[in-house]
Write a protein that holds these residues in place. Structure first.
Motif, PDB file in Angstrom:
ATOM      1  N   TRP A  55       0.790   2.713 -11.510  1.00  0.00           N
ATOM      2  CA  TRP A  55       0.261   2.569 -10.157  1.00  0.00           C
ATOM      3  C   TRP A  55       1.320   2.087  -9.163  1.00  0.00           C
ATOM      4  O   TRP A  55       1.360   2.533  -8.026  1.00  0.00           O
ATOM      5  CB  TRP A  55      -0.911   1.596 -10.147  1.00  0.00           C
ATOM      6  CG  TRP A  55      -2.222   2.302 -10.188  1.00  0.00           C
ATOM      7  CD1 TRP A  55      -3.121   2.294 -11.197  1.00  0.00           C
ATOM      8  CD2 TRP A  55      -2.768   3.142  -9.178  1.00  0.00           C
ATOM      9  NE1 TRP A  55      -4.187   3.075 -10.881  1.00  0.00           N
ATOM     10  CE2 TRP A  55      -4.001   3.605  -9.653  1.00  0.00           C
ATOM     11  CE3 TRP A  55      -2.328   3.554  -7.908  1.00  0.00           C
ATOM     12  CZ2 TRP A  55      -4.820   4.454  -8.916  1.00  0.00           C
ATOM     13  CZ3 TRP A  55      -3.139   4.411  -7.160  1.00  0.00           C
ATOM     14  CH2 TRP A  55      -4.362   4.838  -7.675  1.00  0.00           C
ATOM     15  N   SER A  56       2.169   1.157  -9.630  1.00  0.00           N
ATOM     16  CA  SER A  56       3.103   0.537  -8.687  1.00  0.00           C
ATOM     17  C   SER A  56       4.083   1.576  -8.144  1.00  0.00           C
ATOM     18  O   SER A  56       4.347   1.617  -6.937  1.00  0.00           O
ATOM     19  CB  SER A  56       3.837  -0.611  -9.364  1.00  0.00           C
ATOM     20  OG  SER A  56       4.580  -0.120 -10.464  1.00  0.00           O
ATOM     21  N   TRP A  59       2.268   3.805  -5.757  1.00  0.00           N
ATOM     22  CA  TRP A  59       2.003   3.125  -4.500  1.00  0.00           C
ATOM     23  C   TRP A  59       3.285   2.930  -3.690  1.00  0.00           C
ATOM     24  O   TRP A  59       3.286   3.085  -2.459  1.00  0.00           O
ATOM     25  CB  TRP A  59       1.311   1.792  -4.778  1.00  0.00           C
ATOM     26  CG  TRP A  59       0.800   1.164  -3.532  1.00  0.00           C
ATOM     27  CD1 TRP A  59       1.206   0.002  -2.988  1.00  0.00           C
ATOM     28  CD2 TRP A  59      -0.179   1.716  -2.650  1.00  0.00           C
ATOM     29  NE1 TRP A  59       0.541  -0.218  -1.811  1.00  0.00           N
ATOM     30  CE2 TRP A  59      -0.312   0.821  -1.573  1.00  0.00           C
ATOM     31  CE3 TRP A  59      -0.950   2.893  -2.661  1.00  0.00           C
ATOM     32  CZ2 TRP A  59      -1.193   1.050  -0.523  1.00  0.00           C
ATOM     33  CZ3 TRP A  59      -1.820   3.122  -1.608  1.00  0.00           C
ATOM     34  CH2 TRP A  59      -1.937   2.209  -0.569  1.00  0.00           C
ATOM     35  N   ASP A  60       4.401   2.601  -4.369  1.00  0.00           N
ATOM     36  CA  ASP A  60       5.684   2.410  -3.683  1.00  0.00           C
ATOM     37  C   ASP A  60       6.088   3.668  -2.920  1.00  0.00           C
ATOM     38  O   ASP A  60       6.543   3.600  -1.777  1.00  0.00           O
ATOM     39  CB  ASP A  60       6.786   2.062  -4.692  1.00  0.00           C
ATOM     40  CG  ASP A  60       6.685   0.608  -5.138  1.00  0.00           C
ATOM     41  OD1 ASP A  60       5.903  -0.132  -4.514  1.00  0.00           O
ATOM     42  OD2 ASP A  60       7.385   0.251  -6.098  1.00  0.00           O
ATOM     43  N   LEU A  62       4.125   6.051  -1.786  1.00  0.00           N
ATOM     44  CA  LEU A  62       3.246   6.352  -0.663  1.00  0.00           C
ATOM     45  C   LEU A  62       3.365   5.319   0.453  1.00  0.00           C
ATOM     46  O   LEU A  62       3.003   5.602   1.593  1.00  0.00           O
ATOM     47  CB  LEU A  62       1.799   6.440  -1.136  1.00  0.00           C
ATOM     48  CG  LEU A  62       1.521   7.568  -2.133  1.00  0.00           C
ATOM     49  CD1 LEU A  62       0.056   7.609  -2.494  1.00  0.00           C
ATOM     50  CD2 LEU A  62       1.959   8.917  -1.589  1.00  0.00           C
ATOM     51  N   SER A  63       3.867   4.130   0.143  1.00  0.00           N
ATOM     52  CA  SER A  63       3.978   3.135   1.207  1.00  0.00           C
ATOM     53  C   SER A  63       5.367   3.136   1.849  1.00  0.00           C
ATOM     54  O   SER A  63       5.607   2.351   2.773  1.00  0.00           O
ATOM     55  CB  SER A  63       3.619   1.745   0.680  1.00  0.00           C
ATOM     56  OG  SER A  63       4.413   1.456  -0.445  1.00  0.00           O
ATOM     57  N   THR A 251       4.310  12.746  -6.688  1.00  0.00           N
ATOM     58  CA  THR A 251       3.314  11.812  -6.150  1.00  0.00           C
ATOM     59  C   THR A 251       2.707  12.350  -4.853  1.00  0.00           C
ATOM     60  O   THR A 251       1.486  12.383  -4.688  1.00  0.00           O
ATOM     61  CB  THR A 251       3.972  10.439  -5.892  1.00  0.00           C
ATOM     62  OG1 THR A 251       4.526   9.981  -7.113  1.00  0.00           O
ATOM     63  CG2 THR A 251       2.966   9.444  -5.376  1.00  0.00           C
TER      64      THR A 251
END
Lengths: 278, 280
Positions: A55-56, A59-60, A62-63, A251
């Motif tokens: 997940w990390s 998420w990294d 996409l952020s 991703t």
């Protein structure tokens, strides 16, 4: 009728379970191997690559500000284009079905052109009129208006081509009955016509939206690709591939896929509500 | 003109007609005509048919069109054989997973071309692909060579033949085939004499759509064509490269050929379509 019954008996016994003969078993096997090698395994590779970092990592990616802004831009532009298509596509379908005028056949060809043209040519087509050296003095290169225009071009046929057949089938009698009972044209449109067209409009809209968020070829020459300003998601994926970051590319690809699925579900719900209200 | 109008075309109707015509003219018709005009009369470059021909017979352009046609040919051949085969299996046979398969074969059209390219790279590139080590041991190159271009093109146009053939097979039913079999024809005779003639026009239609899609493919091809010692510049990539290298005249010349190919495909499709209806 004797041959008919015997033929029925043959298919009847044969369709009860698997009907594969030895020959078609081999054919099915070859087809499945090819389909897996070409489509299923590669798509699985995208999903696995996107998720194997956990997940990390997901998420990294996409952020990251540029990626987040590319995704936001893509979704917003796709929504705007879909709204324009819903209105214009329905009006175009209406004119093609109900109106009679000279040159209408030519319009049919014009509507199919965006599907027939290669996407890179679609981009060049728009640049020739709305790019540098524009004969009308408009230049949309490196602007969000340019992205909007290109998406409008490539998604033009979706709503038109899904609404048109439904409109042809739509019975004019019901409209006349409504009118004879004192309904105004606006009431007839709102209560009779639009509810019957709603499922087709929603289907066309979801196709247009899905196409708009994944569009690539027509934007390559127009969008200009400035991070945070005119960079769309598909071009961001390309950049990640070219800079050797396939996990980030995968991703973004998976996220686009999820957005497309969500849009299809939402539009399906809207169209059902609209059809029930009618 | 207006006198033949069946229903009364009120002011609202006339406005709608005007809006539609202006919209389509500004969005499609005018830009496409400017491309054709630019091909013959590029900005700041010599124009005319001779100059256009010269640009199209430049070595890069000849190579690009040759590569495009080679790739499109093989992709269409593969998709036609696979498409007819899988359509027959899906419609005529019953087996476990048939429904799932019929949904899955329609999937490739809704995948973004860039993602198609990415998917093939992640599977077949010698550096980071799942099958990378096997491929580099056997010395087979897929990404950055012609087979990769063919696979990318076959992927994006995969459902086109199936979408045309399945409805026809479903509509005609099995009566003629069963009759032929009961009269002693073997499977091969039944296919060539009965099944193929009934789906002939659907196959032709699917092949034309696949060929148009294959010739025009850009996104997937761009990603898989990256190779160190391979020139994977197809016609669509040539247009992009020439345009970005500020040789707009060459880009417009190649685009003109693809616009004409697209128009030809549209015409063929309109001619083939009604015949299919009268056949069944």
């Amino acid at each position: 009728m004797s041959t008919g019954t015997s033929a029925g008996a043959i298919t009847g016994t044969a369709t009860s379970r698997s009907t594969l003969t030895a020959g078609s078993r081999i054919g099915l096997g070859i087809a499945l191997v090819w389909f897996s090698l070409l489509v299923l395994i590669p798509l699985a590779a995208v999903v696995v690559t996107a998720t194997e970092g956990g997940w990390s990592t997901f998420w990294d990616t996409l952020s990251d500000p540029d990626t987040a802004s590319a995704i936001r831009l893509t979704v917003v532009e796709a929504l705007l284009v879909t709204v324009v298509n819903v209105v214009m596509g329905t009006v175009i379908a209406w004119v093609l079905v109900r109106d009679r005028f000279w040159g209408k056949r030519a319009l049919e060809v014009v509507i199919d052109l965006p599907f027939a043209l290669p996407t890179i040519v679609a981009g060049l087509v728009l640049l020739s009129l709305y790019g540098p050296d524009s004969p009308v003095g408009v230049n949309v290169v490196n602007t969000r208006q340019g992205i909007f225009l290109a998406l409008l071009f490539v998604t033009l046929p979706f709503v038109v081509r899904t609404v048109q057949p439904v409109l042809i089938e739509l019975d004019a009698d019901v409209e006349e009955a409504a009118a004879s009972l004192g309904a105004t044209r606006l009431t007839t449109l709102r209560r009779i016509i639009l509810p019957s067209l709603a499922p087709a409009i929603a289907a066309g809209a979801s196709l247009a939206f899905a196409r708009a968020i994944s569009e690539f070829g027509s934007l390559v020459l127009i969008a200009g690709n400035q991070p945070g300003r005119t960079e769309v998601a598909s071009l961001k994926i390309l950049k990640y591939v070219e800079t050797g970051n396939p996990a980030a590319a995968a991703t973004v690809a998976v996220l686009l896929l999820l957005v497309a699925v969500a849009a299809i579900v939402v539009l399906d719900l809207i169209s059902r509500r609209a059809a029930e209200r009618g | 003109m207006a006198s033949r109008t069946r229903q009364r075309t009120g002011p609202a109707g006339l406005t709608a007609r005007l809006v539609v015509v202006v919209y389509l003219f500004l969005l499609v018709a005018w830009p496409v005509s400017v491309v054709v005009q630019r091909a013959f009369d590029p900005v700041g470059q010599p124009g005319g048919v001779g100059a256009l021909w010269e640009r199209l017979s430049a070595p890069d352009a000849v190579y690009a069109f040759y590569l495009t046609l080679t790739v499109a040919f093989w992709a269409v051949v593969v998709n036609t054989i696979f498409g007819v085969g899988i359509s027959l299996l899906l419609v005529r046979q019953r087996f476990r997973g048939r429904r799932a398969l019929s949904v899955l074969v329609d999937l490739p059209m809704s995948v973004s071309p860039v993602v198609v390219g990415l998917a093939l790279v992640l599977t077949y590139s010698t550096g980071l692909g799942w099958f990378g080590s096997i491929l580099s041991e056997t010395g087979v190159r897929i990404i950055g060579s012609t087979p990769g271009l063919i696979m990318a093109t076959a992927f994006v146009s995969l459902p086109l033949v199936i979408r045309e053939v399945v409805p026809v097979l479903e509509e005609v039913g099995t009566d003629a085939e069963v009759a032929a079999r009961s009269l002693g024809a073997n499977a091969r005779q039944t296919f060539w004499r009965i099944t193929l003639p009934t789906i002939k026009w659907a196959v032709v239609y699917g092949v034309v759509l696949s060929a148009a899609r294959a010739i025009g493919e850009y996104g997937a091809v761009r990603i898989v064509s990256r190779g160190a010692e391979f020139n994977g510049e197809t016609a669509t990539l040539l247009i992009q490269n020439e345009y970005q290298a500020f040789d707009e005249a060459a880009a417009y010349a190649a685009a003109f050929v693809l616009v004409m190919a697209a128009l030809l495909a549209l015409v063929v499709v309109t001619v083939v379509r009604p015949q299919e209806g009268s056949e069944s």
